[in-house]
Design an enzyme around this catalytic site. Structure first.
Site, short mmCIF file in Angstrom:
data_model
loop_
_atom_site.label_atom_id
_atom_site.label_comp_id
_atom_site.label_asym_id
_atom_site.label_seq_id
_atom_site.Cartn_x
_atom_site.Cartn_y
_atom_site.Cartn_z
N ASN A 157 -10.64 -2.53 -6.25
CA ASN A 157 -9.79 -1.65 -7.07
C ASN A 157 -10.40 -1.30 -8.43
O ASN A 157 -9.98 -0.33 -9.06
CB ASN A 157 -8.39 -2.24 -7.27
CG ASN A 157 -7.52 -2.17 -6.03
OD1 ASN A 157 -6.65 -3.01 -5.81
ND2 ASN A 157 -7.75 -1.17 -5.19
N ASP A 211 0.83 -1.20 0.00
CA ASP A 211 0.00 0.00 0.00
C ASP A 211 0.87 1.25 0.00
O ASP A 211 1.98 1.23 0.53
CB ASP A 211 -0.91 -0.03 1.25
CG ASP A 211 -2.11 0.87 1.10
OD1 ASP A 211 -2.30 1.47 0.02
OD2 ASP A 211 -2.86 0.99 2.08
#
Ligand code: FPP
Length: 247
Positions: free
Chosen positions: A69, A21
């Site tokens: 996503n 991340d």
């Protein structure tokens, strides 16, 4: 401190799972487009994969693209898919040189044809490697996987192959996408976020969680070593008391 020297090679986690991340924020901090963060992230993938293999870790599972996503701007989704193809085509040779097998978990059916084919090809070409398995979670979510496992077991009951009371932890685990891997002992998430984000919900039941504020492109070998050292110095009790562990 040199954590690599301090790591106990006999107590390595067999399986490490990572939520990569902070690529976007890394790029923003540098005044660059988010895609540059993902490109830098690929370099970290290579670095950390090789470092894990060098240490003797057997399974490394990376969250490369979650089902959520798809909600990103189309431009970024397309760039990520292109980057996947480009990376896979380039890295197969290096994976083979390092004797690393590539695998994937997730619903590949929704990926663009080119990305899916690149993935299938890379899996095939690295299938015989046995030093470490690198698994990319692509269009993956833990709840999706658990629902799919429930569906497949329900179908077996319907077909008369098993009875409902046969279903236990072990049978359920064998219906998951990770059926042939041990559960990860260590989960690492970069960028300071401390959520699980629908990752390996079943498999992480007893994992140690390690969170670092570093953005993924800044995560170096030494940071991996520190994470493993920290994991080794935590007490994993699996519901027992400390005294029972000493027995
Ligand atoms: C998280 O950063 C990262 C991703 C959603 C994708 C991870 C992808 C890569 C490292 C590159 C592709 C991988 C392979 C193996 C080809 P973010 O975009 O959520 O960062 P932010 O939270 O700072 O916005």
């Amino acid at each position: 401190m040199d954590f690599e020297q301090l790591i106990d090679k006999d107590k390595l986690p067999e399986h490490i799972a990572i939520i990569m991340d902070g690529n976007g924020r890394w790029a923003k901090r540098k005044g660059q487009p988010r895609v540059m963060g993902h490109r830098a992230g690929v370099k970290t993938v290579r670095r950390i994969t090789e470092a894990c293999a060098k240490l003797g870790v057997k399974y490394l599972t990376l969250y490369a693209f979650s089902t959520e996503n798809w909600n990103r701007p189309a431009f970024e989704v397309n760039a990520l898919m292109r980057l996947l193809v480009e990376t896979l085509n380039k890295e197969v040779k290096i994976l083979n040189k390092n004797n690393i097998q590539l695998q994937t978990i997730g619903d590949l059916s929704r990926l663009p044809d080119r990305s899916r084919k690149a993935m299938e090809n890379a899996i095939l070409e690295t299938a015989k490697n046995n030093r470490m398995r690198l698994t990319l979670a692509l269009n993956y979510s833990g709840r999706w996987e658990i629902a799919e496992a429930a569906k497949s077991l329900a179908q077996k009951v319907k077909d008369g192959l098993i009875e409902p009371q046969d279903i236990d932890n072990e049978m359920f685990a064998s219906a998951l996408t990770t059926y042939d891997m041990p559960d990860p002992e260590l989960l690492i998430r970069t960028s300071g976020e401390t959520r699980l984000s629908n990752y390996l919900l079943w498999q992480l039941a007893y994992a140690e969680f390690y969170f670092t504020p570093l953005y993924w492109p800044d995560f170096m070998e030494k940071d991996l070593h520190e994470a493993i050292y920290t994991y080794q110095n935590r007490e994993r009790r699996f519901g027992k008391t400390s005294e029972q562990l000493d027995e």
